[in-house]
Scaffold this motif. Sequence first.
Motif, short mmCIF file in Angstrom:
data_model
loop_
_atom_site.label_atom_id
_atom_site.label_comp_id
_atom_site.label_asym_id
_atom_site.label_seq_id
_atom_site.Cartn_x
_atom_site.Cartn_y
_atom_site.Cartn_z
N GLN A 17 -18.34 55.90 10.83
CA GLN A 17 -16.50 55.30 11.20
C GLN A 17 -16.05 53.35 11.17
OE1 GLN A 17 -14.74 56.96 14.73
NE2 GLN A 17 -12.90 56.33 14.63
N MET A 29 -17.77 65.42 9.29
CA MET A 29 -19.12 65.11 10.35
C MET A 29 -19.41 66.13 10.13
SD MET A 29 -21.00 62.47 10.18
CE MET A 29 -22.29 62.61 11.38
N THR A 46 -27.46 64.90 15.66
CA THR A 46 -25.79 63.57 14.72
C THR A 46 -26.40 62.07 15.28
OG1 THR A 46 -24.94 66.24 14.58
CG2 THR A 46 -23.76 63.75 13.91
N THR A 48 -24.31 58.51 15.16
CA THR A 48 -23.02 58.06 14.50
C THR A 48 -21.87 56.42 14.99
OG1 THR A 48 -21.51 58.71 15.69
CG2 THR A 48 -21.26 60.75 14.35
#
Length: 422
Positions: A17, A29, A46, A48
């Motif tokens: 991000q 996402m 996931t 991030t």
Amino acid sequence: MNSDKKKKERVILVGCQFDGNEERFEQSMTELDGLVRSVNGEVIATLTQSRKKVEPSTYIGAGKVEELAALTEELEADLIVFNDELTTGQVRNVHRETEVTVIDRTQLILDIFATRANSREGKLQVELAQLSYLLPRLAGQGLALSRQGGGIGSKGPGETQLETDRRHIKRRMTDIERQLKTVVEHRKRYRERRKDNHVTQLALVGYTNAGKSTLLNRLTESDILEEDMLFATLDPTTRHLRLPSGLNVILSDTVGFIRDLPTALVAAFRSTLEELAEADLILHVVDSSHREYEQHQQTVQELIQELDVDHLPQLLIYNKEEKRTGAFYPDHRFPSVEMSAYNPDDVDKLAEQIERELIKQMLPYEVDIEPANGKLLSSIKTNTIVTSLEWMEETSLYKASGYVKEDSPLSTILRAIKNEQE
């Protein structure tokens, strides 16, 4: 694409991000998750990160690469998918650290298109887009492009040896462009013939999975594939539609749009999307139940502008009303309808609204027609929007009124008859 009977590939998603828009990033996402699932992948984790800018060598920071490598080993992942377009070096470096195949969002979308294309034109367009994407990335890709095992990201253009032969790829691209030119010329002649015949044309556009195929089926009683899946249908479809007044029109479906649609795909499908340029009315379908419906709508509007067809009349169709739960704000820049494609009454109302939008572009007419002129009577029933057709006992004539396309031969004929009668 693996069949359901085969073991699903275990996938880790990675995203960064950058802009501070957390909600939009989360939606992006989620969309990536949906894209992976649509090719039978299983998202097992996931990862991030928030950053001010891309890390040039690995896209994510060194610490995150270590975390990703550990996670990949622990969960026995088969594939890593990044939610952005990566450089050759980034793919190579992350692959070296994790020892599994690394692909990006663009390659994933290309893979989906390769899986879903059925027509010769569609397959050629996807192959051209894949080759355009892969050619500058050949150097140093190694394992990342050698996935001949049939997994996600391996829907490459078959026998073409991507990782070893640039000249072969360039020759193949030239060959595809030559073949597509023939197909494009055929499509162009077909469009010109429709234009010469002054057929009214409608074009369906929308974000992927907005419900275009379902709507096309309900309006035209067709049987196009309908699935709750991103890019369920890819090849363009054209069907005849008879509106409530009797007017016959052509309704063309187009490939679904998506945020950050790969440039190579937009270029490859430009000939297909040129169908929009000939439309009398664009039917922009929006999944109004989606949290990001406004963003989806904006994405499609931007692509409409990119294709230079934003001057054409539009009707916004806010579909999936039956699934809507939150607040909803229609875009008042365009005429719109709120509906469910599964409600027959809504579909009928949509057809009536389409007529009202077409009338705005037409000329009114009112003429008396002799009963012996059956050909003209038949023509106005199918090629104009008839609002009234009455048999007048006192004159033994049919009194017809309605709306006709200004540039059609029928408009000239009806004007001539009116002038004679006056």
